[in-house]
Design a protein around this motif. Structure first.
Motif, short mmCIF file in Angstrom:
data_model
loop_
_atom_site.label_atom_id
_atom_site.label_comp_id
_atom_site.label_asym_id
_atom_site.label_seq_id
_atom_site.Cartn_x
_atom_site.Cartn_y
_atom_site.Cartn_z
N UNK A 84 0.84 -1.20 0.00
CA UNK A 84 0.00 0.00 0.00
C UNK A 84 0.88 1.25 0.00
N UNK A 85 0.49 2.21 -0.84
CA UNK A 85 1.17 3.50 -0.93
C UNK A 85 0.22 4.59 -0.47
N UNK A 86 0.69 5.42 0.44
CA UNK A 86 -0.14 6.50 0.97
C UNK A 86 0.68 7.78 1.06
N UNK A 87 0.03 8.89 0.74
CA UNK A 87 0.67 10.20 0.83
C UNK A 87 0.06 10.97 1.99
N UNK A 88 0.91 11.54 2.84
CA UNK A 88 0.47 12.34 3.97
C UNK A 88 1.22 13.67 3.92
N UNK A 89 0.53 14.70 3.44
CA UNK A 89 1.14 16.03 3.32
C UNK A 89 2.42 15.94 2.49
N UNK A 90 3.58 16.14 3.13
CA UNK A 90 4.85 16.13 2.41
C UNK A 90 5.62 14.83 2.64
N UNK A 91 4.94 13.76 3.00
CA UNK A 91 5.59 12.48 3.25
C UNK A 91 4.88 11.38 2.50
N UNK A 92 5.65 10.36 2.15
CA UNK A 92 5.11 9.20 1.44
C UNK A 92 5.40 7.94 2.25
N UNK A 93 4.40 7.11 2.38
CA UNK A 93 4.52 5.89 3.18
C UNK A 93 4.22 4.68 2.31
N UNK A 94 5.08 3.69 2.36
CA UNK A 94 4.86 2.43 1.66
C UNK A 94 4.91 1.30 2.69
#
Length: 296
Positions: free
Chosen positions: A218-228
């Motif tokens: 799963x790829x998620x974007x939170x403001x100025x950060x990216x989480x995989x």
């Protein structure tokens, strides 16, 4: 009866008092000397402690400086390794790959112009064409290992292509999900490569150790950060267990992620699978964000 003179009696009475004063003065002097020695000893101990504290602070500062230099060196090595992979990938594509394509076209023309009367020659030309095709597939696979083939298409495409390749090779089902904003993000090439290498390492561990039947990415974007996040349903492991000798996969991932100011979290439990989460800041795309085009 004779009596002692009064002067002698008063002298006898004053003598014990004098002795007592002298003994008291001697005891006071001894106490004062003992306190002086104790004070001097305490000062020496305090001085030794202060010197020890300063020595520990200097050692700690030197250790932090050495650790920073080590991290900088590892980051430089990782960047150099990726640059070398990129250079080799381009050279393979521009020389070996293109020459093989030209050779294949010539062999195809020869095969088409050879009549059925020359069946032996036709068979040998067909075998040569098969060998060229096998070599081309090997070069494409090598190029994919050196550099993600879908890098210029963005993060989602790169991850999706890697998951499809992994499923074909391992038979393990993979599912990719992400929030709608992923396609609109402008992510730097270095960040995409870091996520891609992390995905490669995690999938390799799943194939070799986990006995899993499914992997969810799963790829998620939170403001100025990216989480995989990469989750499997395998046998899991204990992240707190001592690292095996010559096992540097997770350490390499930690260094890669730390190089971008991110963090890596590994969660695992016996018989409950493993989850690896990467969180990195999002940078703008670099000017040179295109890798070598695909062959064939």
């Amino acid at each position: 009866m004779l009596t002692q003179p009064s002067g002698r009696r008063s002298e006898a009475r004053g003598q014990p008092q004098t002795n007592q004063r002298e003994e008291g003065e001697d005891i006071g002097a001894e106490h004062e000397a003992a306190m002086l020695r104790l004070t001097q000893d305490q000062m020496l101990v305090n001085q030794a402690l202060v010197e020890k504290i300063f020595a520990c602070e200097r050692a700690e500062a030197a250790l932090r400086a050495s650790e920073k230099k080590l991290h900088d060196l590892l980051a430089h090595q990782l960047a150099t390794r990726e640059d070398e992979r990129k250079r080799i990938s381009r050279e393979l594509h521009d020389t070996l790959g293109q020459n093989l394509l030209a050779l294949r076209m010539d062999i195809v023309m020869m095969h088409q112009e050879t009549t059925s009367r020359h069946y032996r020659l036709r068979d040998r030309i067909g075998a040569a064409l098969d060998n060229v095709d096998v070599t081309l597939r090997s070069v494409k696979q090598l190029l994919g290992e050196l550099r993600p083939s879908g890098l210029e298409l963005g993060l989602l495409a790169t991850v999706e292509m890697e998951l499809r390749k992994f499923t074909r090779a391992s038979g393990i089902a993979c599912e990719l999900s992400g929030n709608p904003g992923i396609d609109d993000l402008s992510i730097g090439e270095e960040e995409i490569v870091t996520l891609y290498r992390a995905l490669q390492e995690c999938l390799n561990n799943v194939f070799r150790h986990s006995l899993a039947s499914r992997v969810n990415v799963r790829l998620e974007a939170h403001d100025d950060r990216l989480e995989m996040s990469i989750v499997d349903n395998g046998i899991g492991f204990d992240p707190a267990a001592p690292r095996k000798a010559n096992s540097f996969g997770l350490l390499d991932l930690h260094e890669r992620v730390a190089r971008h100011g991110g963090k890596l979290i590994v969660k695992g439990a016996r018989a409950h699978g493993t989850e690896v989460v990467l969180d990195i800041p999002i940078a703008t795309a670099s000017a040179d964000s295109s890798g070598p085009p695909a062959i064939g």
